[in-house]
Design a protein around this motif. Structure first.
Motif, PDB file in Angstrom:
ATOM      1  N   ILE A 174      31.950  62.297  60.772  1.00 21.20           N
ATOM      2  CA  ILE A 174      32.538  63.570  60.387  1.00 21.20           C
ATOM      3  C   ILE A 174      33.862  63.719  61.117  1.00 21.20           C
ATOM      4  N   SER A 175      34.836  64.308  60.452  1.00 24.20           N
ATOM      5  CA  SER A 175      36.151  64.448  61.075  1.00 24.20           C
ATOM      6  C   SER A 175      36.819  65.735  60.618  1.00 24.20           C
ATOM      7  N   HIS A 176      37.777  66.155  61.401  1.00 29.16           N
ATOM      8  CA  HIS A 176      38.556  67.352  61.066  1.00 29.16           C
ATOM      9  C   HIS A 176      39.927  67.192  61.706  1.00 29.16           C
ATOM     10  N   SER A 177      40.939  67.675  61.017  1.00 31.16           N
ATOM     11  CA  SER A 177      42.298  67.549  61.526  1.00 31.16           C
ATOM     12  C   SER A 177      43.022  68.873  61.369  1.00 31.16           C
ATOM     13  N   VAL A 178      43.756  69.255  62.396  1.00 34.63           N
ATOM     14  CA  VAL A 178      44.611  70.443  62.313  1.00 34.63           C
ATOM     15  C   VAL A 178      46.037  70.017  62.608  1.00 34.63           C
ATOM     16  N   ARG A 179      46.973  70.653  61.937  1.00 32.75           N
ATOM     17  CA  ARG A 179      48.382  70.280  62.112  1.00 32.75           C
ATOM     18  C   ARG A 179      48.981  71.023  63.306  1.00 32.75           C
ATOM     19  N   VAL A 180      48.375  70.724  64.447  1.00 37.07           N
ATOM     20  CA  VAL A 180      48.781  71.304  65.718  1.00 37.07           C
ATOM     21  C   VAL A 180      48.835  70.181  66.741  1.00 37.07           C
ATOM     22  N   GLY A 181      49.908  70.131  67.507  1.00 41.59           N
ATOM     23  CA  GLY A 181      50.026  69.101  68.541  1.00 41.59           C
ATOM     24  C   GLY A 181      51.177  69.442  69.469  1.00 41.59           C
ATOM     25  N   GLY A 182      51.766  68.415  70.043  1.00 42.91           N
ATOM     26  CA  GLY A 182      52.846  68.619  70.997  1.00 42.91           C
ATOM     27  C   GLY A 182      54.046  69.342  70.411  1.00 42.91           C
ATOM     28  N   THR A 183      54.370  69.061  69.139  1.00 40.08           N
ATOM     29  CA  THR A 183      55.526  69.705  68.504  1.00 40.08           C
ATOM     30  C   THR A 183      55.315  71.204  68.344  1.00 40.08           C
ATOM     31  N   LYS A 184      54.079  71.599  67.971  1.00 41.49           N
ATOM     32  CA  LYS A 184      53.767  73.034  67.852  1.00 41.49           C
ATOM     33  C   LYS A 184      53.891  73.726  69.206  1.00 41.49           C
ATOM     34  N   MET A 185      53.511  73.037  70.289  1.00 38.42           N
ATOM     35  CA  MET A 185      53.666  73.612  71.627  1.00 38.42           C
ATOM     36  C   MET A 185      55.144  73.798  71.957  1.00 38.42           C
ATOM     37  N   ASP A 186      55.969  72.809  71.606  1.00 40.87           N
ATOM     38  CA  ASP A 186      57.410  72.929  71.837  1.00 40.87           C
ATOM     39  C   ASP A 186      57.979  74.123  71.073  1.00 40.87           C
ATOM     40  N   GLU A 187      57.555  74.272  69.805  1.00 46.16           N
ATOM     41  CA  GLU A 187      58.036  75.396  68.993  1.00 46.16           C
ATOM     42  C   GLU A 187      57.587  76.734  69.578  1.00 46.16           C
ATOM     43  N   ALA A 188      56.356  76.773  70.117  1.00 44.47           N
ATOM     44  CA  ALA A 188      55.846  78.005  70.719  1.00 44.47           C
ATOM     45  C   ALA A 188      56.678  78.393  71.940  1.00 44.47           C
ATOM     46  N   ILE A 189      57.057  77.401  72.745  1.00 40.76           N
ATOM     47  CA  ILE A 189      57.906  77.663  73.922  1.00 40.76           C
ATOM     48  C   ILE A 189      59.279  78.139  73.484  1.00 40.76           C
ATOM     49  N   LEU A 190      59.850  77.484  72.496  1.00 42.42           N
ATOM     50  CA  LEU A 190      61.167  77.853  71.986  1.00 42.42           C
ATOM     51  C   LEU A 190      61.173  79.303  71.490  1.00 42.42           C
ATOM     52  N   ASN A 191      60.130  79.679  70.717  1.00 38.09           N
ATOM     53  CA  ASN A 191      60.055  81.035  70.173  1.00 38.09           C
ATOM     54  C   ASN A 191      59.804  82.075  71.271  1.00 38.09           C
ATOM     55  N   PHE A 192      58.985  81.703  72.262  1.00 39.95           N
ATOM     56  CA  PHE A 192      58.695  82.617  73.369  1.00 39.95           C
ATOM     57  C   PHE A 192      59.979  82.961  74.123  1.00 39.95           C
ATOM     58  N   ILE A 193      60.755  81.940  74.445  1.00 36.70           N
ATOM     59  CA  ILE A 193      61.991  82.164  75.190  1.00 36.70           C
ATOM     60  C   ILE A 193      62.990  82.960  74.351  1.00 36.70           C
ATOM     61  N   LYS A 194      63.010  82.724  73.060  1.00 36.67           N
ATOM     62  CA  LYS A 194      63.913  83.474  72.172  1.00 36.67           C
ATOM     63  C   LYS A 194      63.543  84.962  72.162  1.00 36.67           C
ATOM     64  N   HIS A 195      62.242  85.265  72.071  1.00 36.81           N
ATOM     65  CA  HIS A 195      61.812  86.651  71.969  1.00 36.81           C
ATOM     66  C   HIS A 195      61.835  87.374  73.317  1.00 36.81           C
ATOM     67  N   GLU A 196      61.491  86.675  74.392  1.00 34.67           N
ATOM     68  CA  GLU A 196      61.405  87.316  75.708  1.00 34.67           C
ATOM     69  C   GLU A 196      62.760  87.443  76.403  1.00 34.67           C
TER      70      GLU A 196
END
Length: 342
Positions: A174-196
């Protein structure tokens, strides 16, 4: 002297591409980036390491392209050119017999997306293409007994996707995949700094912040770093200070999404295999598994031992290497049923 037919294993990732050559081992580990002219015939200017140096610093008329996003091809022509470049760099451009390519792919991609990877590889010069699921390769490359009647769970956290799979008797149960990884973390940091802070930073800066301050768990000793970017109000260069606690909050959502994917698979795992996993633990592979505290966070949430593989970023390509080096033996033993040529 006979004609040499090359076998190559290519772990074509969102962030990095690794190439394994039969009898030689890993010969290439470079970013999945292409720099091209944005007008005319889109002439290739740089690929891999050379392209990374130019990322965020290109002039007008020059574009840095990531031809893979979240494990799938987003720019077919650039993917063809990139694979061709890596083939030539790995074995030279004067081969008489076109090589066989063994490629990894995430569990989540559709048959159409798989065929696109296969077609791109063939246009790049491959004679035959074999596609293998990435979590199976990661388990194989990390030394797990994938052919035994014993369940093992692998969580491969890459740049674009996280693949979770339970493996037994040489196949994925059985397997499952989500399109979340290191790039999504980078984008989250980028957006956080932009908003804060109202400061815009580049992808490279976001990645550096993640590597310096990122953590899947709150740190006892808060660390700080100064970052530089462009002020959104004045459009002038600006410097600010950011803490590890803020970065933890920024990347918490992607970390929870990875945890959710693991829970999804565990809830659907047959009882006998679930008992094996409770005993053997969960194995983390992939470059983004190196995020500080990721193994501890998963273990504390699930109550299951979590082990980080040795050289986690190399596990998938080492699994491809094992298949390449033992292809005839495995074929004779009828253990390459997962290797369907495209």
């Amino acid at each position: 002297m006979g004609i040499v037919a090359h076998d190559l294993g290519v772990d074509l990732g969102t962030s990095n591409t690794l190439v394994y050559v039969k009898h030689k081992g890993i010969v290439i580990s470079e970013p999945t980036i292409v720099v091209v002219e944005s007008t005319g015939d889109r002439k290739i200017l740089a690929v891999g390491d050379d392209a990374r140096i130019m990322l965020g610093r290109t002039t007008e008329g020059i574009l840095a392209v990531r031809p893979m996003r979240e494990g799938v091809i987003t720019d077919f022509d650039m993917t063809v050119e990139m694979i061709r470049y890596f083939i030539h760099k790995a074995i030279g451009s004067s081969y008489l017999v076109r090589p066989r390519l063994f490629l990894s792919f995430p569990c989540s991609i559709s048959p159409i997306e798989r065929r696109a990877v296969s077609e791109a590889s063939k246009q790049a010069g491959a004679r035959k293409v074999f596609l293998v699921e990435k979590p199976f390769l990661s388990a194989l490359g990390s030394g797990l007994p994938v052919y035994d009647p014993n369940g093992c769970m692998v969580v491969d956290i890459g740049g674009g996707t996280t693949d979770v799979a339970v493996i037994s008797l040489g196949g994925v149960v059985i397997s499952h995949s989500v399109r979340v990884g290191g790039t999504k973390m980078d984008e989250a940091i980028l957006n956080f700094i932009k908003h804060e802070f109202n400061i815009v930073i580049g992808d490279r800066t976001a990645e550096e912040v993640k590597l310096d301050l990122g953590s899947a768990l709150p740190l006892k000793d808060d660390r700080r770093a100064r970052i530089r970017g462009r002020d959104m109000v004045t459009n002038l260069p600006q410097t600010t200070e950011i803490t590890s606690a803020q970065i933890y909050e920024a990347i918490r959502e992607p970390c929870l999404a990875i945890l959710g994917a693991i829970k999804w698979v565990l809830e659907r795992t047959p009882p006998e295999l679930a008992a094996d996993i409770m005993h053997n633990g969960i194995y983390l592979t992939g470059g983004s598994a190196l995020l500080y505290g990721m193994d501890q966070m998963i273990a504390s949430e699930l109550g299951i031992p979590v082990l980080l593989a040795k050289e986690p970023a190399d596990c998938a390509v080492l699994g491809l290497g094992y298949l390449i080096e033992n292809f005839e033996l495995l074929e004779h033993m009828d253990r390459v049923s997962m290797l369907k040529p495209f």
